[in-house]
Design an enzyme around this catalytic site. Structure first.
Site, short mmCIF file in Angstrom:
data_model
loop_
_atom_site.label_atom_id
_atom_site.label_comp_id
_atom_site.label_asym_id
_atom_site.label_seq_id
_atom_site.Cartn_x
_atom_site.Cartn_y
_atom_site.Cartn_z
N PRO A 85 97.70 78.50 67.22
CA PRO A 85 97.87 79.48 66.14
C PRO A 85 99.21 80.21 66.14
CG PRO A 85 95.65 79.60 66.99
CD PRO A 85 96.39 78.65 67.89
N CYS A 86 99.76 80.37 64.94
CA CYS A 86 101.08 80.99 64.77
C CYS A 86 101.06 82.51 64.58
CB CYS A 86 101.78 80.37 63.55
SG CYS A 86 102.05 78.60 63.67
#
Length: 423
Positions: A85-86
């Site tokens: 996840p960013c």
């Protein structure tokens, strides 16, 4: 090690398949793909029904147990890959890093110790490359070194690999030293086509009379497409700055269209893009990287917008495969420099250090306010103990706040409370 030509990959946080498709084109076969989002899982299964695709939280041992993929006689995983996840690192967000319940980067690195893949490939947003996360990055490099791996970070621009989009991605590659000596970052292939050149066939598909004029105006590459998350509203093409850039090319970035313009359509700013058009701008073409997305429009857009462009993943996969197969030349590179000398000094000492001691250990000449700022940044991802007294202020590096697999980590409660909004 598997036989040459049959390199095996496990992909975590696989999304809708951008990295997966690129790695497949580079010669990797998927042993397993794990993804949380149901819509993305459906897309993966639709396109590759022969793959084993598992839905769920990859950090849940009931979903994926890394110990099941540890080396055994006659078998070893070639590549552990993922686009974790960013949001914990994105510049547009709060940059909570190690304290964000979605952060799985450090956890993914820890799995290397268990799985012992021949190579590791993790990608994320440009924000992870910023000074804010220098200590976090150093921790990652140090852990990989402890596991017996050489590693390097690199900021890659998708536009240099044929993708008509300004999409910088921060990539980590790690291998055991003998293999890493043969790893070369992929060679850039030059400038991509413009948005107009790329999308003209789709924009003109329904006979829109303004298609040629529009294509001439859209003579630049696209801004970074932002897929967003379930925490936010419907699909659009990015924040305010990106919307202005789109408008200059004659694209209405406030939403996604259901179809291409009709013959006599007239627009104040320009037409909106369809999901198919956005997919083309992400590198999913109709030939080598053909892919079909399942789900409703907003979900489809998010799957596309959050993806790693397949051409970039292929270029990286080819480079990694060449190193693992021993077909590339040995690469002359110096030692990977530490990215945060203050972190390393505090970590090496394992005890309190004054500013003078830190300066002596790091050879850095820092003004007091700059040292305090650097310590403050570190304290966002690490426990920092500060001792004030008659003597000079001293600092001691404590535990890493990130989720590494701890049973009692706060991440578990936060994740379950917010799961419906995590993507």
């Amino acid at each position: 090690m598997t036989e040459r030509g049959a390199l095996r990959v496990i992909e975590i946080c696989a999304g809708a398949g951008g990295q997966a498709l690129g790695l497949e084109k580079a010669g990797f076969e998927h042993e397993l793909a794990v993804e949380l989002d149901e819509n993305a899982v459906n897309t993966l299964r639709h396109n590759r029904p022969e793959w084993k695709v598992v839905q769920g939280d990859v950090a849940d041992r009931e979903v994926w147990n890394p110990e099941h993929f540890a080396p055994r006689e006659g078998w070893r995983l070639d590549l552990l890959a993922g686009g974790v996840p960013c949001p914990p690192f994105t510049i547009a967000g709060k940059q909570l890093g190690a304290t964000d319940e979605r952060d799985l980067f450090a956890w993914a690195v820890e799995q290397v110790k268990v799985v012992r893949p021949r190579a590791l490939l993790l990608e994320n947003v440009r924000g992870l490359s910023m000074p804010r996360f220098s200590g976090y990055r150093q921790h990652v490099l140090d852990r990989l070194q402890e596991f017996g791996y050489s590693a390097e970070w690199r900021l890659l621009h998708a536009s240099k690999y044929g993708v008509p989009q300004l999409r910088p991605r921060f990539v980590l590659v790690a291998m055991e030293p003998d293999d890493f000596a043969r790893f070369h970052w992929p060679t850039e292939i030059g400038d991509p086509p413009s948005v107009g050149e790329t999308l003209f066939p789709l924009m003109s598909a329904n006979g829109w009379k303004g298609a040629e004029e529009w294509a001439e105006k859209a003579n630049d590459i696209a801004p970074t497409i932002v897929g967003g998350s379930k925490k936010h509203g419907g699909a659009d093409l990015g924040p305010t700055r990106a919307k202005r850039a789109w408008a200059e090319m004659g694209v209405d970035a406030l939403g996604i269209a259901n179809h291409a313009p009709n013959p006599d359509d007239v627009f104040a700013v320009g037409p909106k893009l369809t999901c198919e058009m956005v997919a083309l701008l992400q590198g999913w073409d109709h030939n080598e990287f053909k892919w079909e997305f399942t789900g409703k429009k907003t979900s489809t857009y998010r799957q596309i917008g959050n993806a790693f462009p397949p051409p970039v993943a292929k270029a990286l996969g080819v480079a990694i495969a060449a190193a693992l197969n021993g077909t590339s030349e040995i690469c002359e590179r110096g030692d990977v420099a530490g990215v945060d000398k203050i972190y390393r000094a505090l970590r090496s000492k394992g005890d309190f250090m004054t500013a003078a001691q830190i300066a002596q250990a790091t050879k850095l000449e820092l003004e007091p306010h700059e040292l305090e700022r650097r310590i403050s940044l570190l304290s966002r991802d690490f426990q920092i103990e500060i001792r004030n007294g008659k003597a000079a202020t001293a600092y001691k590096l404590g535990e890493f706040k990130a989720f590494l697999g701890q049973d009692d980590h706060v991440r578990h409660d936060q994740f379950h409370q917010l799961r419906a909004k995590i993507s």
